[in-house]
Scaffold this motif. Structure first.
Motif, PDB file in Angstrom:
ATOM      1  N   ASN A 148     -39.681 -36.291  89.525  1.00 52.24           N
ATOM      2  CA  ASN A 148     -38.821 -36.046  90.680  1.00 52.24           C
ATOM      3  C   ASN A 148     -37.415 -36.569  90.420  1.00 52.24           C
ATOM      4  N   PHE A 149     -37.315 -37.763  89.827  1.00 48.02           N
ATOM      5  CA  PHE A 149     -36.020 -38.342  89.471  1.00 48.02           C
ATOM      6  C   PHE A 149     -35.297 -37.446  88.461  1.00 48.02           C
ATOM      7  N   LYS A 150     -36.048 -36.941  87.490  1.00 43.48           N
ATOM      8  CA  LYS A 150     -35.469 -36.032  86.487  1.00 43.48           C
ATOM      9  C   LYS A 150     -34.835 -34.819  87.164  1.00 43.48           C
ATOM     10  N   LEU A 151     -35.534 -34.233  88.145  1.00 45.02           N
ATOM     11  CA  LEU A 151     -35.013 -33.073  88.854  1.00 45.02           C
ATOM     12  C   LEU A 151     -33.744 -33.429  89.638  1.00 45.02           C
ATOM     13  N   GLN A 152     -33.736 -34.585  90.292  1.00 45.86           N
ATOM     14  CA  GLN A 152     -32.551 -35.012  91.030  1.00 45.86           C
ATOM     15  C   GLN A 152     -31.345 -35.138  90.098  1.00 45.86           C
ATOM     16  N   MET A 153     -31.567 -35.756  88.939  1.00 40.89           N
ATOM     17  CA  MET A 153     -30.466 -35.952  87.998  1.00 40.89           C
ATOM     18  C   MET A 153     -30.008 -34.627  87.399  1.00 40.89           C
ATOM     19  N   LEU A 154     -30.960 -33.716  87.156  1.00 43.09           N
ATOM     20  CA  LEU A 154     -30.612 -32.402  86.608  1.00 43.09           C
ATOM     21  C   LEU A 154     -29.712 -31.636  87.572  1.00 43.09           C
ATOM     22  N   GLU A 155     -29.906 -31.846  88.861  1.00 44.88           N
ATOM     23  CA  GLU A 155     -29.098 -31.164  89.887  1.00 44.88           C
ATOM     24  C   GLU A 155     -27.641 -31.616  89.868  1.00 44.88           C
ATOM     25  N   ILE A 156     -27.341 -32.729  89.199  1.00 42.16           N
ATOM     26  CA  ILE A 156     -25.942 -33.158  89.070  1.00 42.16           C
ATOM     27  C   ILE A 156     -25.496 -33.108  87.602  1.00 42.16           C
ATOM     28  N   GLY A 157     -26.240 -32.354  86.776  1.00 36.83           N
ATOM     29  CA  GLY A 157     -25.823 -32.111  85.404  1.00 36.83           C
ATOM     30  C   GLY A 157     -26.210 -33.179  84.405  1.00 36.83           C
ATOM     31  N   VAL A 158     -27.174 -34.040  84.742  1.00 41.24           N
ATOM     32  CA  VAL A 158     -27.599 -35.101  83.833  1.00 41.24           C
ATOM     33  C   VAL A 158     -29.049 -34.849  83.433  1.00 41.24           C
ATOM     34  N   ASN A 159     -29.270 -34.659  82.153  1.00 40.54           N
ATOM     35  CA  ASN A 159     -30.630 -34.395  81.683  1.00 40.54           C
ATOM     36  C   ASN A 159     -31.350 -35.706  81.398  1.00 40.54           C
ATOM     37  N   VAL A 160     -32.600 -35.793  81.820  1.00 40.89           N
ATOM     38  CA  VAL A 160     -33.423 -36.996  81.639  1.00 40.89           C
ATOM     39  C   VAL A 160     -34.720 -36.584  80.948  1.00 40.89           C
ATOM     40  N   ASN A 161     -35.098 -37.307  79.922  1.00 45.99           N
ATOM     41  CA  ASN A 161     -36.358 -37.046  79.229  1.00 45.99           C
ATOM     42  C   ASN A 161     -37.484 -37.840  79.882  1.00 45.99           C
ATOM     43  N   VAL A 162     -38.616 -37.171  80.151  1.00 48.14           N
ATOM     44  CA  VAL A 162     -39.796 -37.848  80.703  1.00 48.14           C
ATOM     45  C   VAL A 162     -41.001 -37.453  79.861  1.00 48.14           C
ATOM     46  N   PRO A 163     -41.190 -38.084  78.702  1.00 47.98           N
ATOM     47  CA  PRO A 163     -42.351 -37.756  77.874  1.00 47.98           C
ATOM     48  C   PRO A 163     -43.649 -38.080  78.596  1.00 47.98           C
ATOM     49  N   ASN A 164     -44.684 -37.303  78.326  1.00 48.79           N
ATOM     50  CA  ASN A 164     -45.949 -37.453  79.041  1.00 48.79           C
ATOM     51  C   ASN A 164     -47.064 -37.999  78.153  1.00 48.79           C
ATOM     52  N   LEU A 165     -47.346 -37.334  77.047  1.00 49.45           N
ATOM     53  CA  LEU A 165     -48.430 -37.744  76.163  1.00 49.45           C
ATOM     54  C   LEU A 165     -48.105 -39.071  75.483  1.00 49.45           C
ATOM     55  N   VAL A 166     -49.137 -39.844  75.156  1.00 49.54           N
ATOM     56  CA  VAL A 166     -48.953 -41.148  74.507  1.00 49.54           C
ATOM     57  C   VAL A 166     -48.164 -40.996  73.209  1.00 49.54           C
ATOM     58  N   TYR A 167     -48.533 -40.018  72.393  1.00 49.99           N
ATOM     59  CA  TYR A 167     -47.828 -39.800  71.135  1.00 49.99           C
ATOM     60  C   TYR A 167     -46.370 -39.414  71.387  1.00 49.99           C
ATOM     61  N   GLU A 168     -46.160 -38.571  72.392  1.00 50.94           N
ATOM     62  CA  GLU A 168     -44.812 -38.124  72.726  1.00 50.94           C
ATOM     63  C   GLU A 168     -43.943 -39.305  73.145  1.00 50.94           C
ATOM     64  N   LYS A 169     -44.513 -40.228  73.911  1.00 50.78           N
ATOM     65  CA  LYS A 169     -43.759 -41.420  74.328  1.00 50.78           C
ATOM     66  C   LYS A 169     -43.393 -42.284  73.128  1.00 50.78           C
ATOM     67  N   GLY A 170     -44.369 -42.485  72.244  1.00 52.34           N
ATOM     68  CA  GLY A 170     -44.097 -43.277  71.052  1.00 52.34           C
ATOM     69  C   GLY A 170     -43.032 -42.645  70.178  1.00 52.34           C
ATOM     70  N   LEU A 171     -43.092 -41.324  70.032  1.00 59.94           N
ATOM     71  CA  LEU A 171     -42.106 -40.598  69.230  1.00 59.94           C
ATOM     72  C   LEU A 171     -40.721 -40.699  69.854  1.00 59.94           C
ATOM     73  N   GLN A 172     -40.654 -40.523  71.190  1.00 61.93           N
ATOM     74  CA  GLN A 172     -39.367 -40.618  71.883  1.00 61.93           C
ATOM     75  C   GLN A 172     -38.766 -42.012  71.719  1.00 61.93           C
ATOM     76  N   ALA A 173     -39.600 -43.047  71.863  1.00 66.91           N
ATOM     77  CA  ALA A 173     -39.121 -44.421  71.707  1.00 66.91           C
ATOM     78  C   ALA A 173     -38.631 -44.669  70.284  1.00 66.91           C
ATOM     79  N   SER A 174     -39.346 -44.119  69.305  1.00 61.90           N
ATOM     80  CA  SER A 174     -38.958 -44.297  67.908  1.00 61.90           C
ATOM     81  C   SER A 174     -37.641 -43.608  67.594  1.00 61.90           C
ATOM     82  N   MET A 175     -37.338 -42.527  68.308  1.00 67.79           N
ATOM     83  CA  MET A 175     -36.078 -41.802  68.127  1.00 67.79           C
ATOM     84  C   MET A 175     -34.926 -42.471  68.862  1.00 67.79           C
ATOM     85  N   SER A 176     -35.234 -43.400  69.748  1.00 62.41           N
ATOM     86  CA  SER A 176     -34.231 -44.023  70.592  1.00 62.41           C
ATOM     87  C   SER A 176     -33.332 -44.961  69.780  1.00 62.41           C
ATOM     88  N   ASP A 177     -32.148 -45.221  70.303  1.00 66.61           N
ATOM     89  CA  ASP A 177     -31.233 -46.187  69.692  1.00 66.61           C
ATOM     90  C   ASP A 177     -30.282 -46.691  70.764  1.00 66.61           C
TER      91      ASP A 177
END
Length: 283
Positions: A148-177
């Motif tokens: 829901n927060f992602k949708l609110q932010m998208l409505e003002i032009g800000v994209n937010v990533n919300v990974p769902n699967l455990v592997y996807e979360k780990g991958l997203q965190a590993s890509m983070s900086d």
């Protein structure tokens, strides 16, 4: 230990710290709404005295102190006080259910506000605005709040990533900086791999906003607190933690929106106009 009991039991306070301790013990609920400056003025001590006092309590900051104080006040309430885990009994009338949910929500919001440090909120949103990428890590029902927060932010032009699967979360965190900003939502850290995700984010030098019960003592740059009275599994439902999460995310969204109000409103209206024109042409 209950923070109020800890204050009572420490015998190494200076004279100024004793004045502070005495005031807190007598006016604990009032202290929850005071800033460090307000508290210093009420007790006729310096702000530095407050932080020396917190060091003796082994508390890192004023926000953590207020959260611990809120927990202590809830804990010491009498047994007949509201039960967040089992708010109703068998065969309650619809009227009783309606009134009970109202009380649950009111107490949840009031306690959440009491624990909310406005400076932490301001700094967290400021850091979020500076980030190039925003990621949210959430488990169970909190995932849908994050969406829901992602949708609110998208409505003002800000994209937010919300990974769902455990592997996807780990991958997203590993890509983070350091260009990312991470919001981690968990009641007490029991969600799948949440503590591991926090560890990865810290090694990647990503700014972290942790939304959790005060009982979770994980290192983060910013910490906003959920009401701490829900049991992990012995409860009818996660009424309070769910409402707290929604309230805090909506508050973060509005604070972000307000930081560039005219531009965000312009984008929201522009996107809506395009959508309206598109869907109108489809009919």
């Amino acid at each position: 230990m209950n923070i109020l009991l800890k204050i009572k039991n420490i015998n190494t306070f200076s004279r100024s710290e004793q004045l502070l301790a005495s005031y807190i013990l007598k006016h604990a609920e009032e202290v929850l709404s005071l800033s460090t400056r307000d508290l210093a003025e009420r007790c006729f001590v310096s702000i530095a005295t407050i932080y020396r006092f917190l060091e003796k309590l082994e508390i890192k900051g004023y926000s953590e102190f207020k959260a611990a104080l809120s927990v202590a006040l809830v804990t010491q309430k009498e047994e007949e006080e509201f039960n967040f885990n089992f708010p109703i009994q068998a065969k309650e009338t619809p009227f009783k259910v309606v009134q009970t949910m109202k009380e649950d929500y009111l107490q949840t919001i009031n306690t959440t506000i009491d624990m909310l440090d406005l400076e932490t909120l301001r700094q967290a949103v400021g850091a979020m605005r500076q980030a190039e990428i925003i990621d949210i890590y959430a488990t169970a029902g909190n995932y849908y709040m994050a969406q829901n927060f992602k949708l609110q932010m998208l409505e003002i032009g800000v994209n937010v990533n919300v990974p769902n699967l455990v592997y996807e979360k780990g991958l997203q965190a590993s890509m983070s900086d350091e260009t990312h900003f991470a919001i981690v939502i968990t009641y007490e850290g029991r969600g799948a791999n949440i503590k591991e995700i926090l560890g990865i984010l810290r090694t990647r030098h990503t700014k972290i906003l942790l939304i959790s019960s005060p009982r979770l003592k994980e290192e983060a740059d910013y910490h906003l607190y959920m009401l701490p009275e829900e049991h992990y599994y012995r409860k009818l439902s996660a009424f309070s933690s769910r409402l707290t999460t929604l309230y805090l995310l909506d508050t973060i969204y509005l604070t972000y929106f307000s930081s560039d109000y005219d531009n965000h409103l312009k984008k929201k209206e522009e996107y809506y106009h395009h959508l309206h024109q598109y869907f109108k042409s489809e009919h």
